[in-house]
Design a protein around this motif. Sequence first.
Motif, PDB file in Angstrom:
ATOM      1  N   ARG A 311       0.892  -1.322   0.186  1.00 54.61           N
ATOM      2  CA  ARG A 311       0.039   0.125  -0.082  1.00 54.61           C
ATOM      3  C   ARG A 311       0.936   1.328  -0.029  1.00 54.61           C
ATOM      4  O   ARG A 311       1.291   1.813   1.101  1.00 54.61           O
ATOM      5  CB  ARG A 311      -0.891  -0.168   1.327  1.00 54.61           C
ATOM      6  CG  ARG A 311      -1.933  -1.276   1.343  1.00 54.61           C
ATOM      7  CD  ARG A 311      -2.695  -1.088   2.261  1.00 54.61           C
ATOM      8  NE  ARG A 311      -1.984  -1.100   3.803  1.00 54.61           N
ATOM      9  CZ  ARG A 311      -2.500  -0.769   5.032  1.00 54.61           C
ATOM     10  NH1 ARG A 311      -4.096  -0.505   5.078  1.00 54.61           N
ATOM     11  NH2 ARG A 311      -1.769  -0.790   5.985  1.00 54.61           N
ATOM     12  N   ARG A 314       1.591   4.366   2.693  1.00 53.29           N
ATOM     13  CA  ARG A 314       1.333   4.086   4.191  1.00 53.29           C
ATOM     14  C   ARG A 314       2.380   3.131   4.781  1.00 53.29           C
ATOM     15  O   ARG A 314       3.611   2.703   4.124  1.00 53.29           O
ATOM     16  CB  ARG A 314       0.169   3.179   4.012  1.00 53.29           C
ATOM     17  CG  ARG A 314      -1.171   4.129   3.175  1.00 53.29           C
ATOM     18  CD  ARG A 314      -2.511   3.254   3.479  1.00 53.29           C
ATOM     19  NE  ARG A 314      -2.771   3.325   4.703  1.00 53.29           N
ATOM     20  CZ  ARG A 314      -4.330   2.758   5.102  1.00 53.29           C
ATOM     21  NH1 ARG A 314      -4.996   2.350   4.105  1.00 53.29           N
ATOM     22  NH2 ARG A 314      -4.664   2.846   6.224  1.00 53.29           N
ATOM     23  N   TYR A 315       2.085   2.824   6.188  1.00 56.48           N
ATOM     24  CA  TYR A 315       3.047   2.008   6.965  1.00 56.48           C
ATOM     25  C   TYR A 315       2.421   0.925   7.408  1.00 56.48           C
ATOM     26  O   TYR A 315       1.156   0.846   7.663  1.00 56.48           O
ATOM     27  CB  TYR A 315       3.777   2.782   8.166  1.00 56.48           C
ATOM     28  CG  TYR A 315       4.124   4.370   7.670  1.00 56.48           C
ATOM     29  CD1 TYR A 315       5.802   4.064   7.279  1.00 56.48           C
ATOM     30  CD2 TYR A 315       3.741   5.335   7.478  1.00 56.48           C
ATOM     31  CE1 TYR A 315       6.280   5.223   6.918  1.00 56.48           C
ATOM     32  CE2 TYR A 315       4.316   6.538   7.244  1.00 56.48           C
ATOM     33  CZ  TYR A 315       5.820   6.570   6.708  1.00 56.48           C
ATOM     34  OH  TYR A 315       6.328   7.578   6.421  1.00 56.48           O
ATOM     35  N   GLU A 465      -5.968   4.547  11.630  1.00 57.44           N
ATOM     36  CA  GLU A 465      -5.240   3.766  10.731  1.00 57.44           C
ATOM     37  C   GLU A 465      -4.725   2.521  11.357  1.00 57.44           C
ATOM     38  O   GLU A 465      -4.678   1.699  10.359  1.00 57.44           O
ATOM     39  CB  GLU A 465      -4.013   4.842  10.445  1.00 57.44           C
ATOM     40  CG  GLU A 465      -4.286   5.936   9.703  1.00 57.44           C
ATOM     41  CD  GLU A 465      -3.396   6.948   9.166  1.00 57.44           C
ATOM     42  OE1 GLU A 465      -1.996   6.462   9.160  1.00 57.44           O
ATOM     43  OE2 GLU A 465      -3.560   7.960   8.510  1.00 57.44           O
TER      44      GLU A 465
END
Length: 473
Positions: A311, A314-315, A465
Motif C-alpha cells: 500500500r 502507508r506504513y 489507521e
Amino acid sequence: MSRPRIVIVGAGFAGYRTARSLSRLTRQQADIVLLNPTDYFLYVPLLPQVAAGVLEPRRVSVSLSGTLPRVRLVLGEADGIDPEERTVRYTGPEGGRGTLRYDRLVLAAGSVNKLLPVPGVAEHAHGFRGLPEALYLRDHVTRQVELAAAGDDPEESRARCTFVVVGAGYTGTEVAAHGQMYTDSQVRRRPLPNGLRPRWTLLDVADRVLPEMDERLSRTAERVLRRRGVDVRTGTSVREATHGGVVLSDGTSLATRTLVWCVGVRPDPLVEALGLPLERGRLLVDTYLRVPGCEALFACGDVAAVPDLARPGRYTPMTAQHAWRQGAVCARNVAASLGLGPWRPYHHRDLGFVVDLGGTRGAADPFGIPLPGAAAGAVARGYHLAAMPGGNRVRVAADWLLDAVLPRQAVQLGLVRSWSVPLESASPELARVPGGTAARGNQGNQTHQKNQKNQTHQRNETNPEDPEDPEDP
C-alpha cells in the motif's frame, strides 16, 4: 579480529524472531545479545485464555535461554541509547546499571498501553498487555463472583458481577468472550442468590465489534457474544471511571468493580529520546528496516514505521503478524550489513486474522476467506499451535483437551496484587522515570517491572489507521 556484537532490545514477536534467525544466519560469526527484562517470550494472543483459566501461564511463556542457545540473554530494561557511541544503557532486575556496546543494534522494544484523557481510568482500570495483568484479572474476577455469592446486599453483588471491557478489537473481544464463559462455569457449580448472573459488557466507539475484520465476521462474533449473554454496546465508551462504576458516553451509568482497558497501544517511548524522525511515535525506517542516517541501527515491530510496499504511501500496522515477519527480514539485513548474505526489502502478503471466541467458536478470514463458527474456531487454534515456538504447543493442546472434558478450576492464586499492575500512564513525565522505559518486546510482556517502578507516581482513542492491538496473529 573480534566478532561483531549485535544487540537486540526487546524479546517480543519482532525481537525474538530476529534473535532466532540471526543465530542461524551468522553461524556463530557474531556475538548476539538479547536485552529483555524477563527470561521468556510471551505469546500474547493466548493471554485471554490464561485469564479465563483455560491455559496455565507457563504454556504461553517460551524460555529464551531454552530456545535461543546461541544468544546471550541480558536481563534488564533499556534506559537510553547513544547512536554515536554505539551504546545501550540498561537497568537490571535488581537495580544495577550496565552498558552494552554494539556494532549493530536492533530496536524491537514494542508498545505500551495507550491511555485516553478519561477521568479516573488511570486509577481504576487495568490493562491487558502482559502475564501479570492476565493473572491479576483471573484472581480478581474469581474473587468478585465469590464475594457476590457471599454478600447480603443485592446491589453490591450485582456490581461485583458486572465486568466492563473497553475496546472491541481483538483483545477486548476475546477477553469478554472467554470471561463470560469463565464466570458462567463458576456460577453453574455454585448458583448465585436471587438468580443473579454475571454480566460482561463490551464497549467500543466503533459501530461494530472487530472493526478491522470483514463485516460479516464482525456480525458473527457479535452474535456469538450476545448469545452467551455479553452486553455489546457499540458507539459507546467510558466518560468517567470511579471505584464504584463507570459513566458512559451516552450518559448511562454502570455499577461495577471491574474495568478492563483494551483500547489500544502506543510505541514504547524509548524511541522518542533518540531525537530521530518519528511517524506517530514510531521510528521511521526504510524498506530494509534501517534507520536512515544511522548505518548501525535497525528497528522492527511496533516501534518501527515500516513502509508498506503493498500500500504505497502507508506504513505497516502494529500487529504481531507484521512484527514476526519483520523480525526475520531484519535478521537477514543485519547479517547482510556484516557481509553475510544479500539484502532483502520487507514485503508481506496478508494472511488474514483469527479470533478465538472460546469453546468451538471463532471468527477468521485466512487469506481473505471468511470463516464463521466452529470452522473459524478450529482454524484459530490450529494457527496458534503452528505459530507457537518451542515445545509449548504440546502443552497448550493438552490444556485445551483437559478444558474440553473437565470443569475449570476457579481459585485465587494471589500471585499478583492490584497495586503491582496499574494502568501505565501516557504522560511523558511518568513514562520517562529512571529505568521506567522497558525493553518490552512487541507483545508488551514486561509491563510488570515498569509498573512496579511507576506505581508511586500512579497512586499520588483508538488509532484510526492502525489495528487496535498488536496481539492479533
